[in-house]
Motif scaffolding. Structure first.
Motif, short mmCIF file in Angstrom:
data_model
loop_
_atom_site.label_atom_id
_atom_site.label_comp_id
_atom_site.label_asym_id
_atom_site.label_seq_id
_atom_site.Cartn_x
_atom_site.Cartn_y
_atom_site.Cartn_z
N SER A 127 -0.88 11.31 -19.65
CA SER A 127 -1.38 9.99 -19.48
C SER A 127 -0.80 9.39 -17.96
N VAL A 128 0.38 9.56 -17.68
CA VAL A 128 0.97 9.33 -16.55
C VAL A 128 0.55 9.88 -15.34
N ASP A 129 0.57 11.48 -15.54
CA ASP A 129 0.06 12.01 -14.41
C ASP A 129 -1.13 12.04 -14.22
N ARG A 130 -2.28 11.88 -14.94
CA ARG A 130 -3.66 11.31 -14.74
C ARG A 130 -3.88 9.97 -14.16
N ALA A 131 -3.00 9.21 -14.43
CA ALA A 131 -3.10 7.74 -13.66
C ALA A 131 -2.34 7.81 -12.31
N ALA A 132 -1.25 8.43 -12.34
CA ALA A 132 -0.83 8.64 -10.93
C ALA A 132 -1.59 9.64 -9.93
N LEU A 133 -2.17 10.59 -10.21
CA LEU A 133 -3.08 11.23 -9.53
C LEU A 133 -4.34 10.53 -8.89
N ASP A 134 -4.77 9.70 -9.91
CA ASP A 134 -5.98 8.67 -9.77
C ASP A 134 -5.55 7.81 -8.58
N CYS A 135 -4.22 7.12 -8.78
CA CYS A 135 -3.89 6.60 -7.38
C CYS A 135 -3.49 7.44 -6.23
N LEU A 136 -3.29 8.45 -6.38
CA LEU A 136 -3.28 9.19 -5.17
C LEU A 136 -4.46 9.60 -4.35
N THR A 137 -5.39 10.08 -5.19
CA THR A 137 -6.75 10.62 -4.62
C THR A 137 -7.87 9.70 -4.75
N ASP A 179 0.78 -1.19 -0.10
CA ASP A 179 0.06 0.03 0.00
C ASP A 179 1.00 1.25 0.06
N ARG A 180 1.71 1.22 1.02
CA ARG A 180 2.78 2.29 0.96
C ARG A 180 3.76 2.49 -0.50
N LEU A 181 4.00 1.44 -0.88
CA LEU A 181 5.04 1.47 -2.04
C LEU A 181 4.23 1.94 -3.44
N THR A 182 3.04 1.45 -3.38
CA THR A 182 2.05 1.87 -4.66
C THR A 182 2.01 3.43 -4.43
N VAL A 183 1.83 4.21 -3.21
CA VAL A 183 1.97 5.50 -3.08
C VAL A 183 3.05 6.12 -3.44
N ARG A 184 4.38 5.59 -3.19
CA ARG A 184 5.41 6.10 -3.56
C ARG A 184 5.82 6.08 -5.08
N ARG A 185 5.31 4.86 -5.63
CA ARG A 185 5.31 4.92 -7.06
C ARG A 185 4.51 5.91 -7.81
N ALA A 186 3.46 6.25 -7.23
CA ALA A 186 2.59 7.36 -7.95
C ALA A 186 3.30 8.44 -7.81
N SER A 187 4.01 8.78 -6.72
CA SER A 187 4.47 10.18 -6.26
C SER A 187 5.83 10.24 -7.17
N GLU A 188 6.49 9.06 -7.46
CA GLU A 188 7.72 9.38 -8.35
C GLU A 188 7.28 9.77 -9.64
N ALA A 189 6.41 8.97 -10.18
CA ALA A 189 5.90 9.24 -11.58
C ALA A 189 5.54 10.63 -11.53
N ARG A 190 4.73 11.36 -10.58
CA ARG A 190 4.41 12.54 -10.87
C ARG A 190 5.63 13.59 -10.84
N LEU A 191 6.41 13.21 -9.93
CA LEU A 191 7.83 13.91 -10.11
C LEU A 191 8.47 14.08 -11.39
N LEU A 192 8.34 12.70 -12.27
CA LEU A 192 9.01 12.77 -13.50
C LEU A 192 8.06 13.47 -14.18
N VAL A 193 6.85 13.51 -14.18
CA VAL A 193 6.07 14.33 -15.14
C VAL A 193 6.19 16.01 -14.72
N ALA A 194 6.43 16.32 -13.57
CA ALA A 194 6.95 17.41 -13.16
C ALA A 194 7.99 18.21 -13.83
N SER A 195 9.03 17.12 -14.10
CA SER A 195 10.21 17.58 -14.49
C SER A 195 10.18 18.06 -16.27
#
Length: 204
Positions: free
Chosen positions: A71-81, A45-61
């Motif tokens: 696509s990545v940002d939308r999917a990662a945000l869905d996982c986090l929210t 559960d914690r690791l999937t949150v970390r994965r989504a956060s890392e994905a959003r950091l890459l998008v933000a770069s």
């Protein structure tokens, strides 16, 4: 009392002691596996949150192509929210009493797994081998890519370990001695966690 009776009593006592020891070892192993399953689920559960956060950091770069980044940002945000939910329906998870009034919601479980799978697909489709090479050559790109890859790998490892433990528990529960004495108590049979976690293509 004759010597034969003493031999018989000794044999019976030895058999009872061996049977008790064997039962205790089986029960202890089952209990340990059940707790390891729960621990792995919490970790996943914690690791999937970390994965989504890392994905959003890459998008933000800004290093990803616009379509892939969206696509990545939308999917990662869905996982986090998305709605808090478990990964499985087996009712073994100790956190279930805090979710859905103590009832595991089948729809919520399916949605949780689909959100994780959607992020996996988005990362896999966006970060093709060529795209990975391009991102890695950009300033700071290698670090961001490595962090995301490590998070993805840990998710894969945790899910794999969990499912391996489930296989061991189910196999152990089929032991005639375990079934006869119901050494698993009231614990339900665990289920595997099944979502797509292969974020890299073959040869990437």
């Amino acid at each position: 009392m004759s010597g034969a009776w003493w031999v018989l009593i000794t044999v019976v006592v030895a058999v009872v002691l061996v049977a008790s020891w064997y039962s205790f070892q089986l029960a202890k192993r089952l209990d340990r596996l059940h707790w390891r399953l729960l621990s792995t689920r919490d970790a996943l559960d914690r690791l999937t949150v970390r994965r989504a956060s890392e994905a959003r950091l890459l998008v933000a770069s800004g290093l990803l192509p616009p379509d892939g980044a969206a696509s990545v940002d939308r999917a990662a945000l869905d996982c986090l929210t998305g709605e808090e939910a478990l990964f499985v329906m087996d009712d073994l998870d100790r956190r279930r009493d805090g979710l859905h009034d103590g009832v595991v919601d089948e729809h919520a479980v399916a949605e949780r797994n689909e959100r994780e799978s959607a992020l996996t697909r988005a990362v896999r489709e966006t970060l093709t081998p060529d795209e990975r090479d391009r991102v890695a050559e950009a300033p700071g790109g290698r670090e961001l890519l490595d962090s995301l890859d490590m998070a993805c790998y840990r998710v894969q490892l945790a899910r794999s370990m969990h499912n391996l433990d489930v296989t061991q528990v189910l196999h152990l529960r089929e032991n005639p001695w375990v079934r006869l004495l119901r050494l698993y108590g009231r614990a339900p049979a665990p289920s595997t966690i099944d979502f797509d976690d292969a974020t890299t293509t073959v040869g990437a």
